[in-house]
Write a protein that holds these residues in place. Structure first.
Motif, PDB file in Angstrom:
ATOM      1  N   LYS A 134     -48.072 -28.981 -22.778  1.00  0.00           N
ATOM      2  CA  LYS A 134     -48.994 -29.249 -23.889  1.00  0.00           C
ATOM      3  C   LYS A 134     -49.101 -28.046 -24.823  1.00  0.00           C
ATOM      4  O   LYS A 134     -49.084 -28.184 -26.054  1.00  0.00           O
ATOM      5  CB  LYS A 134     -50.383 -29.612 -23.346  1.00  0.00           C
ATOM      6  CG  LYS A 134     -50.500 -31.035 -22.850  1.00  0.00           C
ATOM      7  CD  LYS A 134     -51.933 -31.387 -22.527  1.00  0.00           C
ATOM      8  CE  LYS A 134     -52.756 -31.551 -23.788  1.00  0.00           C
ATOM      9  NZ  LYS A 134     -54.137 -32.024 -23.505  1.00  0.00           N
ATOM     10  N   GLU A 135     -49.223 -26.852 -24.241  1.00  0.00           N
ATOM     11  CA  GLU A 135     -49.345 -25.638 -25.049  1.00  0.00           C
ATOM     12  C   GLU A 135     -48.108 -25.424 -25.911  1.00  0.00           C
ATOM     13  O   GLU A 135     -48.202 -25.042 -27.079  1.00  0.00           O
ATOM     14  CB  GLU A 135     -49.574 -24.429 -24.140  1.00  0.00           C
ATOM     15  CG  GLU A 135     -50.971 -24.385 -23.546  1.00  0.00           C
ATOM     16  CD  GLU A 135     -51.108 -23.346 -22.451  1.00  0.00           C
ATOM     17  OE1 GLU A 135     -50.134 -22.584 -22.227  1.00  0.00           O
ATOM     18  OE2 GLU A 135     -52.174 -23.302 -21.805  1.00  0.00           O
ATOM     19  N   ARG A 137     -46.041 -27.715 -27.020  1.00  0.00           N
ATOM     20  CA  ARG A 137     -46.040 -28.715 -28.108  1.00  0.00           C
ATOM     21  C   ARG A 137     -47.091 -28.375 -29.173  1.00  0.00           C
ATOM     22  O   ARG A 137     -46.840 -28.538 -30.358  1.00  0.00           O
ATOM     23  CB  ARG A 137     -46.302 -30.114 -27.542  1.00  0.00           C
ATOM     24  CG  ARG A 137     -45.034 -30.784 -27.013  1.00  0.00           C
ATOM     25  CD  ARG A 137     -45.280 -32.244 -26.719  1.00  0.00           C
ATOM     26  NE  ARG A 137     -44.023 -32.906 -26.412  1.00  0.00           N
ATOM     27  CZ  ARG A 137     -43.351 -33.674 -27.263  1.00  0.00           C
ATOM     28  NH1 ARG A 137     -43.805 -33.862 -28.486  1.00  0.00           N
ATOM     29  NH2 ARG A 137     -42.217 -34.246 -26.912  1.00  0.00           N
ATOM     30  N   ASN A 138     -48.251 -27.913 -28.730  1.00  0.00           N
ATOM     31  CA  ASN A 138     -49.301 -27.560 -29.686  1.00  0.00           C
ATOM     32  C   ASN A 138     -48.874 -26.404 -30.582  1.00  0.00           C
ATOM     33  O   ASN A 138     -49.155 -26.383 -31.779  1.00  0.00           O
ATOM     34  CB  ASN A 138     -50.597 -27.205 -28.950  1.00  0.00           C
ATOM     35  CG  ASN A 138     -51.264 -28.422 -28.341  1.00  0.00           C
ATOM     36  OD1 ASN A 138     -51.037 -29.549 -28.785  1.00  0.00           O
ATOM     37  ND2 ASN A 138     -52.076 -28.210 -27.321  1.00  0.00           N
ATOM     38  N   LYS A 139     -48.166 -25.427 -29.997  1.00  0.00           N
ATOM     39  CA  LYS A 139     -47.682 -24.291 -30.783  1.00  0.00           C
ATOM     40  C   LYS A 139     -46.691 -24.754 -31.838  1.00  0.00           C
ATOM     41  O   LYS A 139     -46.664 -24.253 -32.960  1.00  0.00           O
ATOM     42  CB  LYS A 139     -47.019 -23.264 -29.864  1.00  0.00           C
ATOM     43  CG  LYS A 139     -48.004 -22.400 -29.098  1.00  0.00           C
ATOM     44  CD  LYS A 139     -47.277 -21.419 -28.187  1.00  0.00           C
ATOM     45  CE  LYS A 139     -48.288 -20.594 -27.372  1.00  0.00           C
ATOM     46  NZ  LYS A 139     -47.598 -19.679 -26.434  1.00  0.00           N
ATOM     47  N   ASP A 141     -46.771 -27.429 -33.364  1.00  0.00           N
ATOM     48  CA  ASP A 141     -47.472 -28.177 -34.416  1.00  0.00           C
ATOM     49  C   ASP A 141     -48.362 -27.291 -35.294  1.00  0.00           C
ATOM     50  O   ASP A 141     -48.946 -27.757 -36.259  1.00  0.00           O
ATOM     51  CB  ASP A 141     -48.345 -29.282 -33.780  1.00  0.00           C
ATOM     52  CG  ASP A 141     -47.505 -30.472 -33.354  1.00  0.00           C
ATOM     53  OD1 ASP A 141     -46.373 -30.591 -33.845  1.00  0.00           O
ATOM     54  OD2 ASP A 141     -47.980 -31.270 -32.528  1.00  0.00           O
ATOM     55  N   GLN A 162     -48.145 -38.753 -29.150  1.00  0.00           N
ATOM     56  CA  GLN A 162     -48.820 -38.753 -27.856  1.00  0.00           C
ATOM     57  C   GLN A 162     -47.937 -39.388 -26.776  1.00  0.00           C
ATOM     58  O   GLN A 162     -47.889 -38.906 -25.647  1.00  0.00           O
ATOM     59  CB  GLN A 162     -50.154 -39.486 -27.940  1.00  0.00           C
ATOM     60  CG  GLN A 162     -50.966 -39.346 -26.646  1.00  0.00           C
ATOM     61  CD  GLN A 162     -52.321 -39.985 -26.725  1.00  0.00           C
ATOM     62  OE1 GLN A 162     -52.438 -41.179 -26.979  1.00  0.00           O
ATOM     63  NE2 GLN A 162     -53.370 -39.210 -26.496  1.00  0.00           N
TER      64      GLN A 162
END
Length: 295
Positions: A134-135, A137-139, A141, A162
């Motif tokens: 998750k981290e 992918r968040n980075k 974005d 998602q």
């Protein structure tokens, strides 16, 4: 049921598989044969007689031995199986396979039940693994100053992202988990899938050979492909169930009632309520997936 005479032995096989061998004395079989014949005779329709009213001698000519044995298998074997798994404290996860090994008149019968319990699941540090995904992918974005402004995402794009995240997480969970699925479970599912495929091929007016040629596959390659898919599907299901147990994820009655209330068609709602266990399992799985996404 408790008055029935039989003996049994249990053999433990690898990966949570068990074989139960049952010996039925001929006296027990004979007693059940009489009951099975009477059941079939009560439902027999013979010209000139009302249903179930044909004389015994005439009924005996119409009721075949094979039908009597099939009736015994349908009525007696499930009771024996239920009694044994309760006595032996076994917890099967799928229906058993029943093999009638010996069935001769005036001799004891022998049958074997093959069953599988829930496999041992070793999850590893799944929370750490999934949080890292998750981290990452968040980075990816995060908007970087000086770069092109990010366009607003619509609901469809958000749902796609998602789903992609969930797929990556499930792939990682499958990779990091160790699940020993019973060969019996895999074989039963493989045979069922192959049988359905053959039926579908025949409905299309094709032969199995023609279908395999069109896919550029041999039967062995197809079996291996199916087996890999089945193994992954079951491993993932058991891993998710293990997480649900570990995290105490449960479905409350109110949640089920809300689901059933949302079904407007009365017949569909009644059918769903009859399968409450199935819908509870679906809801629990969804809650487990939501939990993974919330990590």
């Amino acid at each position: 049921m408790g008055l029935l005479m039989y003996s049994h032995s249990v053999k433990k096989l690898p990966k949570g598989t068990f074989e139960i061998t049952v010996q039925l004395p001929w006296a027990t079989v004979e007693k059940e044969t009489t009951k099975a014949f009477q059941t079939l005779a009560d439902n027999l329709e013979v010209e000139g007689y009302r249903k179930g009213k044909a004389p015994k001698a005439l009924a005996e000519k119409h009721v075949k031995k094979e039908s009597i044995y099939q009736q015994i298998i349908r009525t007696l074997f499930p009771d024996i199986y239920s009694e044994i798994i309760k006595k032996e404290d076994l917890k099967p996860v799928i229906s058993p396979r029943v093999d009638l090994k010996k069935a001769k008149e005036n001799e004891p019968w022998e049958l074997i039940f093959t069953l599988a319990e829930k496999p041992t699941v070793v999850l590893g540090d799944y929370k750490k693994t999934l949080k890292e995904i998750k981290e990452k992918r968040n980075k990816a974005d995060i908007w970087v100053p000086g770069s092109e402004p990010k366009p607003e995402e619509d609901e469809k794009e958000k749902a796609r992202k998602q789903q992609a995240l969930l797929n990556e997480m499930l792939g990682a969970l499958l990779e990091s988990s160790k699940v020993e699925v019973s060969d019996f479970i895999l074989e039963e599912e493989l045979n069922s899938r192959l049988s359905r495929l053959v039926d579908d091929i025949q409905k299309l007016g094709m032969t199995t050979e023609t279908y395999l040629q069109s896919k550029n596959l041999t039967m062995e390659q197809l079996r291996e492909q199916f087996l890999k898919e089945i193994m992954e599907t079951h491993s993932l299901e058991f891993a998710l169930n293990e997480i649900a147990e570990k995290e105490k994820i449960a479905v409350e009655n109110e949640e089920l009632e809300k689901l059933f209330t949302s079904i407007k068609d009365n017949k569909e709602r009644a059918a769903a309520m009859q399968n409450a266990y199935y819908y509870a399992a679906l809801l629990r799985k969804q809650k487990t997936l939501d939990f993974l996404l919330s990590l």
